[in-house]
Design a protein around this motif. Structure first.
Motif, PDB file in Angstrom:
ATOM      1  N   LEU A 176       0.823  -1.200   0.000  1.00  0.00           N
ATOM      2  CA  LEU A 176       0.000   0.000   0.000  1.00  0.00           C
ATOM      3  C   LEU A 176       0.862   1.257   0.000  1.00  0.00           C
ATOM      4  O   LEU A 176       0.582   2.230  -0.721  1.00  0.00           O
ATOM      5  CB  LEU A 176      -0.915  -0.018   1.221  1.00  0.00           C
ATOM      6  N   ALA A 177       1.936   1.252   0.792  1.00  0.00           N
ATOM      7  CA  ALA A 177       2.842   2.400   0.836  1.00  0.00           C
ATOM      8  C   ALA A 177       3.509   2.626  -0.517  1.00  0.00           C
ATOM      9  O   ALA A 177       3.688   3.770  -0.963  1.00  0.00           O
ATOM     10  CB  ALA A 177       3.904   2.172   1.915  1.00  0.00           C
ATOM     11  N   SER A 178       3.863   1.537  -1.179  1.00  0.00           N
ATOM     12  CA  SER A 178       4.501   1.643  -2.493  1.00  0.00           C
ATOM     13  C   SER A 178       3.525   2.166  -3.538  1.00  0.00           C
ATOM     14  O   SER A 178       3.869   3.030  -4.358  1.00  0.00           O
ATOM     15  CB  SER A 178       5.055   0.275  -2.905  1.00  0.00           C
ATOM     16  N   PHE A 179       2.292   1.668  -3.524  1.00  0.00           N
ATOM     17  CA  PHE A 179       1.255   2.198  -4.411  1.00  0.00           C
ATOM     18  C   PHE A 179       1.070   3.698  -4.180  1.00  0.00           C
ATOM     19  O   PHE A 179       0.973   4.487  -5.118  1.00  0.00           O
ATOM     20  CB  PHE A 179      -0.080   1.504  -4.139  1.00  0.00           C
ATOM     21  N   HIS A 180       1.016   4.077  -2.906  1.00  0.00           N
ATOM     22  CA  HIS A 180       0.692   5.454  -2.520  1.00  0.00           C
ATOM     23  C   HIS A 180       1.781   6.446  -2.951  1.00  0.00           C
ATOM     24  O   HIS A 180       1.476   7.561  -3.385  1.00  0.00           O
ATOM     25  CB  HIS A 180       0.493   5.515  -1.006  1.00  0.00           C
ATOM     26  N   THR A 181       3.035   6.050  -2.806  1.00  0.00           N
ATOM     27  CA  THR A 181       4.146   6.969  -3.077  1.00  0.00           C
ATOM     28  C   THR A 181       4.732   6.806  -4.474  1.00  0.00           C
ATOM     29  O   THR A 181       5.438   7.705  -4.954  1.00  0.00           O
ATOM     30  CB  THR A 181       5.278   6.753  -2.067  1.00  0.00           C
ATOM     31  N   PHE A 231      12.742   6.474  -0.650  1.00  0.00           N
ATOM     32  CA  PHE A 231      12.001   5.521   0.172  1.00  0.00           C
ATOM     33  C   PHE A 231      10.493   5.756   0.152  1.00  0.00           C
ATOM     34  O   PHE A 231      10.018   6.879   0.332  1.00  0.00           O
ATOM     35  CB  PHE A 231      12.519   5.559   1.605  1.00  0.00           C
ATOM     36  N   ALA A 232       9.767   4.650  -0.046  1.00  0.00           N
ATOM     37  CA  ALA A 232       8.309   4.688   0.058  1.00  0.00           C
ATOM     38  C   ALA A 232       7.878   4.674   1.512  1.00  0.00           C
ATOM     39  O   ALA A 232       6.891   5.311   1.877  1.00  0.00           O
ATOM     40  CB  ALA A 232       7.709   3.486  -0.663  1.00  0.00           C
ATOM     41  N   ALA A 233       8.608   3.906   2.344  1.00  0.00           N
ATOM     42  CA  ALA A 233       8.142   3.680   3.710  1.00  0.00           C
ATOM     43  C   ALA A 233       9.284   3.380   4.659  1.00  0.00           C
ATOM     44  O   ALA A 233      10.365   2.951   4.241  1.00  0.00           O
ATOM     45  CB  ALA A 233       7.147   2.520   3.733  1.00  0.00           C
ATOM     46  N   VAL A 234       9.006   3.622   5.931  1.00  0.00           N
ATOM     47  CA  VAL A 234       9.818   3.127   7.038  1.00  0.00           C
ATOM     48  C   VAL A 234       8.922   2.181   7.821  1.00  0.00           C
ATOM     49  O   VAL A 234       7.786   2.531   8.146  1.00  0.00           O
ATOM     50  CB  VAL A 234      10.300   4.265   7.959  1.00  0.00           C
ATOM     51  N   ILE A 235       9.421   0.975   8.112  1.00  0.00           N
ATOM     52  CA  ILE A 235       8.658   0.030   8.922  1.00  0.00           C
ATOM     53  C   ILE A 235       9.427  -0.249  10.206  1.00  0.00           C
ATOM     54  O   ILE A 235      10.632  -0.513  10.177  1.00  0.00           O
ATOM     55  CB  ILE A 235       8.358  -1.278   8.154  1.00  0.00           C
ATOM     56  N   ILE A 236       8.743  -0.123  11.334  1.00  0.00           N
ATOM     57  CA  ILE A 236       9.386  -0.274  12.638  1.00  0.00           C
ATOM     58  C   ILE A 236       8.421  -0.936  13.612  1.00  0.00           C
ATOM     59  O   ILE A 236       7.216  -0.665  13.588  1.00  0.00           O
ATOM     60  CB  ILE A 236       9.861   1.102  13.167  1.00  0.00           C
ATOM     61  N   VAL A 270       7.141  10.236   3.331  1.00  0.00           N
ATOM     62  CA  VAL A 270       7.448   8.814   3.477  1.00  0.00           C
ATOM     63  C   VAL A 270       6.408   8.199   4.409  1.00  0.00           C
ATOM     64  O   VAL A 270       6.068   8.770   5.448  1.00  0.00           O
ATOM     65  CB  VAL A 270       8.869   8.617   4.046  1.00  0.00           C
ATOM     66  N   VAL A 271       5.897   7.032   4.051  1.00  0.00           N
ATOM     67  CA  VAL A 271       4.861   6.371   4.853  1.00  0.00           C
ATOM     68  C   VAL A 271       5.496   5.719   6.086  1.00  0.00           C
ATOM     69  O   VAL A 271       6.466   4.963   5.968  1.00  0.00           O
ATOM     70  CB  VAL A 271       4.126   5.307   4.016  1.00  0.00           C
ATOM     71  N   LEU A 272       4.958   6.010   7.255  1.00  0.00           N
ATOM     72  CA  LEU A 272       5.438   5.412   8.498  1.00  0.00           C
ATOM     73  C   LEU A 272       4.524   4.244   8.873  1.00  0.00           C
ATOM     74  O   LEU A 272       3.342   4.430   9.161  1.00  0.00           O
ATOM     75  CB  LEU A 272       5.465   6.437   9.622  1.00  0.00           C
ATOM     76  N   PRO A 294      -6.661   7.955   6.619  1.00  0.00           N
ATOM     77  CA  PRO A 294      -7.635   8.433   5.627  1.00  0.00           C
ATOM     78  C   PRO A 294      -6.995   8.995   4.364  1.00  0.00           C
ATOM     79  O   PRO A 294      -7.674   9.114   3.335  1.00  0.00           O
ATOM     80  CB  PRO A 294      -8.385   9.540   6.385  1.00  0.00           C
ATOM     81  N   GLN A 295      -5.698   9.336   4.410  1.00  0.00           N
ATOM     82  CA  GLN A 295      -5.037   9.888   3.217  1.00  0.00           C
ATOM     83  C   GLN A 295      -4.906   8.859   2.097  1.00  0.00           C
ATOM     84  O   GLN A 295      -4.719   9.209   0.938  1.00  0.00           O
ATOM     85  CB  GLN A 295      -3.646  10.407   3.577  1.00  0.00           C
ATOM     86  N   PHE A 296      -5.011   7.565   2.426  1.00  0.00           N
ATOM     87  CA  PHE A 296      -4.891   6.510   1.423  1.00  0.00           C
ATOM     88  C   PHE A 296      -6.255   6.256   0.788  1.00  0.00           C
ATOM     89  O   PHE A 296      -7.236   6.050   1.486  1.00  0.00           O
ATOM     90  CB  PHE A 296      -4.373   5.215   2.047  1.00  0.00           C
ATOM     91  N   LYS A 297      -6.278   6.245  -0.524  1.00  0.00           N
ATOM     92  CA  LYS A 297      -7.518   5.999  -1.256  1.00  0.00           C
ATOM     93  C   LYS A 297      -7.513   4.574  -1.807  1.00  0.00           C
ATOM     94  O   LYS A 297      -6.563   4.147  -2.456  1.00  0.00           O
ATOM     95  CB  LYS A 297      -7.669   7.003  -2.405  1.00  0.00           C
ATOM     96  N   ALA A 298      -8.593   3.857  -1.546  1.00  0.00           N
ATOM     97  CA  ALA A 298      -8.696   2.468  -1.991  1.00  0.00           C
ATOM     98  C   ALA A 298      -9.022   2.415  -3.480  1.00  0.00           C
ATOM     99  O   ALA A 298      -9.763   3.246  -4.011  1.00  0.00           O
ATOM    100  CB  ALA A 298      -9.767   1.747  -1.194  1.00  0.00           C
ATOM    101  N   VAL A 299      -8.437   1.432  -4.140  1.00  0.00           N
ATOM    102  CA  VAL A 299      -8.754   1.115  -5.527  1.00  0.00           C
ATOM    103  C   VAL A 299      -9.233  -0.330  -5.542  1.00  0.00           C
ATOM    104  O   VAL A 299      -8.576  -1.210  -4.970  1.00  0.00           O
ATOM    105  CB  VAL A 299      -7.517   1.286  -6.440  1.00  0.00           C
ATOM    106  N   LYS A 300     -10.362  -0.580  -6.172  1.00  0.00           N
ATOM    107  CA  LYS A 300     -10.913  -1.933  -6.190  1.00  0.00           C
ATOM    108  C   LYS A 300      -9.874  -2.904  -6.754  1.00  0.00           C
ATOM    109  O   LYS A 300      -9.300  -2.687  -7.810  1.00  0.00           O
ATOM    110  CB  LYS A 300     -12.179  -1.989  -7.035  1.00  0.00           C
ATOM    111  N   GLY A 301      -9.650  -3.992  -6.024  1.00  0.00           N
ATOM    112  CA  GLY A 301      -8.706  -5.003  -6.470  1.00  0.00           C
ATOM    113  C   GLY A 301      -7.278  -4.770  -6.023  1.00  0.00           C
ATOM    114  O   GLY A 301      -6.423  -5.643  -6.220  1.00  0.00           O
TER     115      GLY A 301
END
Length: 374
Positions: free
Chosen positions: A106-111, A169-174, A203-205, A252-259
């Motif tokens: 999801l973070a990769s799609f978003h960024t 970077f798309a994201a940091v995961i911790i 960057v998505v946390l 809420p900043q992330f928008k869903a796409v069907k599939g």
């Protein structure tokens, strides 16, 4: 057919459980301070949990995500209210690894970016993407490439700042608290700086609260001690008290796409019923507060034992570093004292009991442990 021999097994088979205890076929009682690896959140065979799950099974155990499931909506409302993430969106899946896979995707799609920053000794799962951000080459196959992942030491702010400055970077995961690493806590100031910089750079946390979440540390999520809010939070383990389930809490900043995301079994009727029952019990019995109180009691008592090298953790997520082999100590506690504990590395014992643990049960462990150390 034989089982694939991947686990080191103790020659004990629990066949029954109640609260913080399990029992073998001979009726021997064991104090469970491992919680099936932090999975048993509200206690074994809690009457309300059993009633709700049994009742749901009598009505409808499963149907696919091609139809409406009001239990999913109820779970989303309750989880949002109790966790403090009431304005977030919920995606339900089957495990912690799957939750982290979907969070990274999801973070990769978003960024539109493909790199992820993770931390030394982190553990995020064994599936392809999750194991790529796990700092353990022993469990990573040649297929699980790490070309899109970079690791820095936990709490090393200069290293984080240098990496994120590249803009790749798309994201940091911790993890809220590193579990497999031996209960290693990110500093509150480190998390606060990380939140500020990731927000500034877009960057998505991602906060992996799979082991440290669901009240285990005395807050609903461990990162809430730092007063921050993540873009994505992943959950599993204690979410359904043993029923396989994972969840992704999405800003809420992330928008869903069907599939974009999907699952066959995730969020099924039985899993949702189990997860709703867990939240009911946690609220009615004030289990988050209990985890903070009894956890603090345990931490203080353990830190007064001079034989121990270090005691780390928060609430009922505790790492006890001994001078010697933790595996041998755990075996003695199990067979001599009938107490289940967990391990992490060579010298750390992990305590991950159900959140309903009482002080008198903690005293049983403390007395037995002190005898072993002496």
């Amino acid at each position: 057919m034989n089982l694939f021999d991947v686990y080191s097994l103790y020659d004990i088979e629990p066949v029954q459980g109640k609260g913080c205890y399990v029992y073998d076929r001979q009726g021997t009682e064991y104090l469970d301070l491992y919680g099936g690896h932090a999975v048993i959140s509200v206690g074994h065979c809690h009457p309300h949990y059993v009633e709700v799950v049994s009742g749901q099974l009598k009505k409808l155990g499963f149907y696919s995500n091609s139809v409406k499931n009001s239990l999913q909506e109820q779970l989303a409302r309750q989880l949002g209210t109790q966790s403090g993430y009431d304005d977030y969106q919920l995606f339900l899946c089957n495990s912690g690894a799957e939750a982290n896979e979907n969070a990274i995707k999801l973070a990769s799609f978003h960024t539109g970016k493909g790199k992820v920053l993770a931390f030394s000794h982190a553990f995020h799962g064994r599936t392809s993407g999750a194991v790529a951000v796990t700092d353990n080459p022993v469990i990573r196959s040649p297929f699980n490439g790490v070309e899109h992942v970079e690791f820095v030491a936990l709490n090393d702010w200069d290293a984080v700042e240098k990496k994120l400055a590249t803009g790749e970077f798309a994201a940091v995961i911790i993890e809220g608290i590193q579990g497999v690493a031996g209960i290693r806590c990110p500093e509150d100031t480190f998390l606060q700086q990380l939140r500020q910089l990731t927000r500034q750079l877009g960057v998505v946390l991602i906060l992996d609260e799979i082991q440290s979440g669901y009240g285990r540390t005395g807050r609903f999520f461990a990162h809430q001690y730092a007063g921050i809010e993540a873009d994505i939070v992943t959950c599993a383990k204690g979410i359904a008290n043993g029923f396989p389930m994972g969840a992704v809490l999405i800003s809420p900043q992330f928008k869903a796409v069907k599939g974009m995301l999907g699952t066959t079994f995730g969020g099924n009727h039985l899993a949702c019923a189990a997860a709703i029952a867990v939240l009911d019990i946690m609220q009615r019995e004030n289990l988050v507060d209990n985890a903070a109180r009894v956890g603090n009691y345990l931490l203080q008592a353990l830190r007064q034992m001079p034989q121990l090298k270090e005691v780390r953790g928060r609430g009922l997520m505790i790492g006890v570093e001994i001078d010697g082999q933790a595996s041998e100590m755990r075996k003695r506690l199990l067979f001599d004292k009938h107490i289940f504990t967990g391990g992490a590395g060579v010298s750390t014992i992990r305590l991950l009991p159900a959140l309903c643990l009482k002080e008198e049960q903690a005293d049983v462990f403390l007395k037995a442990f002190q005898e072993m150390l002496s």
